[in-house]
Write an enzyme that holds these catalytic residues in place. Structure first.
Site, PDB file in Angstrom:
ATOM      1  N   GLU A 177       0.871  -1.014   0.060  1.00  0.00           N
ATOM      2  CA  GLU A 177      -0.015  -0.081   0.048  1.00  0.00           C
ATOM      3  C   GLU A 177       0.792   1.115   0.070  1.00  0.00           C
ATOM      4  OE1 GLU A 177      -2.788   0.221   3.342  1.00  0.00           O
ATOM      5  OE2 GLU A 177      -3.506   2.068   2.398  1.00  0.00           O
ATOM      6  N   LYS A 219      -2.598  -1.946  -3.202  1.00  0.00           N
ATOM      7  CA  LYS A 219      -3.582  -1.210  -2.501  1.00  0.00           C
ATOM      8  C   LYS A 219      -3.130   0.218  -2.885  1.00  0.00           C
ATOM      9  CE  LYS A 219      -5.839  -0.075   1.896  1.00  0.00           C
ATOM     10  NZ  LYS A 219      -6.635  -0.858   3.011  1.00  0.00           N
TER      11      LYS A 219
HETATM   12  P1  13P Z   1      -9.410   4.085   4.146  1.00  0.00           P
HETATM   13  O1  13P Z   1     -10.279   3.404   3.102  1.00  0.00           O
HETATM   14  O2  13P Z   1     -10.165   4.759   5.104  1.00  0.00           O
HETATM   15  O3  13P Z   1      -8.334   4.963   3.366  1.00  0.00           O
HETATM   16  O4  13P Z   1      -8.501   2.984   4.826  1.00  0.00           O
HETATM   17  C1  13P Z   1      -7.961   2.039   4.071  1.00  0.00           C
HETATM   18  C2  13P Z   1      -6.765   1.956   4.913  1.00  0.00           C
HETATM   19  O5  13P Z   1      -6.263   0.478   5.033  1.00  0.00           O
HETATM   20  C3  13P Z   1      -5.708   2.716   4.672  1.00  0.00           C
HETATM   21  O6  13P Z   1      -4.493   2.059   5.193  1.00  0.00           O
END
Ligand code: 13P
Length: 337
Positions: A177, A219
């Site tokens: 991510e 992600k």
């Molecule tokens: P949000 O969808 O609220 O951005 O959270 C997702 C997430 O895991 C952020 O690290």
């Protein structure tokens, strides 16, 4: 590493128009969320909230996996059942946030580097024992004056790849991510440029460090104007810019791209995902969701920390999950659907 087993998990995470519920808020973040409903963040309150979410009947129709925080993976429901077991009983895979949070990047003006690599192989082995099938590590990239620096993007990409390789060696699928934040006044062009640079650096590191792309999930953020930018892009433009950027940067061996919502409204996050799936197929990867706020906002507000609101809050969560799964199938018809 057992690539066949990793690939099977990654494919299961994006199978059947399902997505992920990110319920891995750290203690600091869940406190901020509870502040919005005037609830003190005690261990019991966090347990009650997550138990409410995970017991929502039928959640497994839409949600393939839930990202948990360390405390939650070890926690039991009021009746003694492990919270992770509640998920498994709904055919939902438990996952675990393993990063140690974004800390000050040494020598930078105000940039962040995500920490948590020390001792990670041992922690991954323990999480696998506790039943986690996948993990998450979030890097934070901020757009601002002179930011991000290549130093910030590259050190974060390096750490993401180290984390991903460690996960794969331990039999756990890494969710990679790299989040370009939507805070700030930058326009959509700035987001596109930074996202492209960040994804390219991330995949370069993943490949250098031998991460098997078939055994991971990406992600990312969507390509979107900053929240304070006066010129906000429409739904179709966000979808087009996001898909164009991903096509440039993400190898087709990656089974799935599961977006974060990043502060978008629930309805926007769903509409953007739907537009991408509707307007741009065929795509080399599945496009799905891994939303935190965009799945939980209404449910949290409806719950308000009160036992008598559990059923109504679960209904809100199920509604959002169902709408986002409809968006995976390009069948979201708007909020009245
Ligand atoms: P949000 O969808 O609220 O951005 O959270 C997702 C997430 O895991 C952020 O690290």
């Amino acid at each position: 590493m057992n690539l066949t087993a990793l690939n099977k998990i990654a494919e299961a995470m994006v199978a059947g128009d399902k997505g992920l519920l990110a319920a891995d808020e750290s203690s600091g973040t869940i406190k901020r969320r509870f502040d919005t409903i005037n609830l003190t963040s005690t261990e019991d309150a966090r347990r009650d909230y997550r138990e409410m979410l995970f017991r929502a009947e039928g959640l497994g129709k839409y949600i393939s996996g839930v990202i948990l925080y360390d405390e939650t993976l070890r926690q039991s429901a009021k009746d003694g059942t492990k919270l992770a077991a509640l998920l498994i009983s709904q055919n939902i895979l438990p996952g675990i946030k393993v990063d140690g949070g974004a800390m000050e990047l040494p020598g930078s003006l105000n940039e962040k580097l995500t920490e948590g690599l020390d001792g990670l192989p041992k922690r991954i082995a323990e999480y696998a024992q506790l039943g986690a099938k996948f993990a998450k590590w979030r890097a934070v990239i901020e757009i601002g004056a002179g930011m991000p620096t290549p130093y910030c993007v590259r050190t974060n990409a390096h750490a993401l790849a180290r984390y991903a390789r460690i996960c794969q060696e331990g039999g756990i699928v890494p969710i990679v991510e790299p989040e370009v934040l939507m805070d700030g006044a930058h326009d959509i062009d700035a987001c596109a440029e930074t996202t492209e640079f960040t994804l390219n650096e991330t995949f370069r590191e993943l490949q250098l460090q031998g991460v098997a792309l078939e055994g991971m999930i990406l992600k990312p953020n969507m390509v979107i104007a900053g929240k304070k930018c006066p010129k906000q892009a429409g739904i179709d433009e966000v979808a087009a810019r996001t898909v164009a950027t991903l096509r440039r940067c993400v190898p087709s061996a990656v089974p799935g791209i599961m977006f974060l919502s990043g502060g978008q409204s629930e309805a926007d996050a769903t509409a953007h995902l739907n537009a991408m799936n509707k307007n741009f197929r065929p795509l080399p990867w599945k496009l799905s969701y891994s939303y935190g706020r965009a799945l939980q906002d209404s449910a949290l507000k409806t719950w308000g920390g009160k036992g008598e609101n559990v059923a109504a809050a679960q209904k809100r969560l199920l509604q959002r999950a169902q709408l986002n799964s409809a968006a995976c199938a390009a069948k979201y018809m708007g909020e009245a659907a």
